[in-house]
Design a protein around this motif. Structure first.
Motif, PDB file in Angstrom:
ATOM      1  N   LYS A 184       3.943   3.924 -10.253  1.00 19.39           N
ATOM      2  CA  LYS A 184       4.253   3.055  -9.135  1.00 19.39           C
ATOM      3  C   LYS A 184       4.143   3.828  -7.830  1.00 19.39           C
ATOM      4  O   LYS A 184       4.434   5.017  -7.784  1.00 19.39           O
ATOM      5  N   ARG A 185       3.714   3.136  -6.799  1.00 18.22           N
ATOM      6  CA  ARG A 185       3.657   3.720  -5.463  1.00 18.22           C
ATOM      7  C   ARG A 185       5.005   3.440  -4.799  1.00 18.22           C
ATOM      8  O   ARG A 185       5.286   2.307  -4.402  1.00 18.22           O
ATOM      9  N   ASN A 206       8.171   4.351  -2.107  1.00 17.49           N
ATOM     10  CA  ASN A 206       8.639   4.958  -0.864  1.00 17.49           C
ATOM     11  C   ASN A 206       9.728   5.961  -1.219  1.00 17.49           C
ATOM     12  O   ASN A 206      10.775   5.591  -1.769  1.00 17.49           O
ATOM     13  N   LYS A 242      11.764   1.973  -3.030  1.00 16.42           N
ATOM     14  CA  LYS A 242      11.122   0.687  -3.311  1.00 16.42           C
ATOM     15  C   LYS A 242       9.614   0.852  -3.462  1.00 16.42           C
ATOM     16  O   LYS A 242       9.002   1.714  -2.828  1.00 16.42           O
ATOM     17  N   GLU A 243       9.015  -0.024  -4.311  1.00 20.93           N
ATOM     18  CA  GLU A 243       7.564   0.006  -4.525  1.00 20.93           C
ATOM     19  C   GLU A 243       6.852  -0.537  -3.280  1.00 20.93           C
ATOM     20  O   GLU A 243       7.337  -1.477  -2.628  1.00 20.93           O
ATOM     21  N   VAL A 244       5.688   0.072  -2.969  1.00 27.29           N
ATOM     22  CA  VAL A 244       4.933  -0.299  -1.772  1.00 27.29           C
ATOM     23  C   VAL A 244       3.604  -0.925  -2.182  1.00 27.29           C
ATOM     24  O   VAL A 244       2.876  -0.379  -3.011  1.00 27.29           O
ATOM     25  N   ASP A 245       3.268  -2.080  -1.594  1.00 28.20           N
ATOM     26  CA  ASP A 245       1.991  -2.744  -1.879  1.00 28.20           C
ATOM     27  C   ASP A 245       0.838  -1.951  -1.282  1.00 28.20           C
ATOM     28  O   ASP A 245       0.989  -1.259  -0.266  1.00 28.20           O
ATOM     29  N   TRP A 246      -0.358  -2.079  -1.926  1.00 29.34           N
ATOM     30  CA  TRP A 246      -1.539  -1.348  -1.470  1.00 29.34           C
ATOM     31  C   TRP A 246      -1.841  -1.623   0.002  1.00 29.34           C
ATOM     32  O   TRP A 246      -2.215  -0.725   0.754  1.00 29.34           O
ATOM     33  N   ASP A 247      -1.704  -2.896   0.424  1.00 30.41           N
ATOM     34  CA  ASP A 247      -2.077  -3.228   1.806  1.00 30.41           C
ATOM     35  C   ASP A 247      -1.102  -2.676   2.839  1.00 30.41           C
ATOM     36  O   ASP A 247      -1.331  -2.772   4.051  1.00 30.41           O
ATOM     37  N   GLN A 248      -0.003  -2.076   2.377  1.00 32.98           N
ATOM     38  CA  GLN A 248       0.958  -1.457   3.286  1.00 32.98           C
ATOM     39  C   GLN A 248       0.855   0.064   3.296  1.00 32.98           C
ATOM     40  O   GLN A 248       1.645   0.736   3.958  1.00 32.98           O
ATOM     41  N   ILE A 249      -0.122   0.587   2.560  1.00 31.26           N
ATOM     42  CA  ILE A 249      -0.277   2.036   2.462  1.00 31.26           C
ATOM     43  C   ILE A 249      -1.342   2.517   3.448  1.00 31.26           C
ATOM     44  O   ILE A 249      -2.440   1.960   3.516  1.00 31.26           O
TER      45      ILE A 249
END
Length: 251
Positions: free
Chosen positions: A45-46, A48, A53-60
């Motif tokens: 999982k990506r 923070n 919390k997990e971060v969506d691809w479009d927020q990376i």
């Protein structure tokens, strides 16, 4: 095959629209990581690191640490760093392929002409074949600057990524001692051993035996069988003396 890059080769004032395809594929079994307890797949999982919390691809986004602060870069920054090379492979010079040390060679890619570029593609291919030269270039792929060489290969153009000089480590730390003396008889036997086993290079004579044996084990275990594990014993030299080892090798 699916193209991984589209653009053009710059050959003087001639533009050759091309597509790039990977020339290699991984032949080894694709293994997943599992939990030993129930064989559930392990997922990454990506997260923070501050909030958990997990971060969506479009927020990376991507950033570079400078003076204890991250400088965030976006796609426009990467393109602006080298705008003229974003979709161009400009052939900057031509060299003999044999002059490029193999340590610089990296990934190979096939080049295919796009519609309208077929004649210029064949012209470059034939000209490189006739002159026995290869074209050097830098270009951007996946937001990374690459050094590359383009050369003929089995009737098409092949692009090989090359490593930059700064990526090659110095050999000074691991060079053998120059004080080691080799006797003439030892050298003569070593040369004789090499000549006896010399042949033309034929890559088809070699197979990935490890992957093949691993698949046998996988299939055997799938049938509930216990695969036979071969114990590999190190081969002991007939003598500690280098000259005697060479003699035994030639015998």
């Amino acid at each position: 095959m699916r193209a991984i890059w589209t653009g053009a080769i710059g050959f003087g004032l001639v533009n050759i629209p091309v597509r790039i395809f990977s020339a290699t594929t991984d032949s080894r079994p694709d293994l997943d990581m599992l939990d030993r307890k129930d064989h559930s797949r392990i997922r990454y999982k990506r997260v923070n690191e501050r909030t958990g919390k997990e971060v969506d691809w479009d927020q990376i986004v991507r950033g570079y640490m400078l003076d204890d602060n991250y400088i965030v870069l976006d796609e426009a920054d990467f393109e602006e760093a080298s705008p003229e090379k974003t979709k161009m492979i400009n052939l900057q010079s031509f060299v003999k392929e044999a002059d490029i040390d193999s340590i610089y060679f990296d990934s190979p890619y096939y080049l295919q002409a796009q519609k309208g570029g077929e004649k210029a593609y064949v012209l470059l291919l034939n000209a490189l074949e006739k002159t026995k030269m290869a074209g050097l270039s830098t270009f951007v792929m996946r937001n990374t600057e690459n050094l590359a060489v383009i050369r003929p290969h089995q009737g098409i153009l092949l692009l090989n990524k090359l490593r930059f000089e700064e990526e090659i480590r110095s050999v000074d730390e691991i060079k053998p001692s120059q004080r080691i003396k080799i006797a003439k008889q030892e050298m003569d036997m070593a040369v004789q051993l090499i000549k006896r086993h010399s042949s033309d290079f034929d890559v088809t004579a070699y197979r990935d035996e490890y992957s093949k044996e691993l698949m046998k084990i996988i299939r055997a275990k799938a049938k509930g069988k216990r695969p036979t594990v071969r114990k590999i014993k190190p081969r002991k030299a007939p003598s500690e003396d280098l000259l005697e080892q060479l003699k035994a090798s030639l015998a």
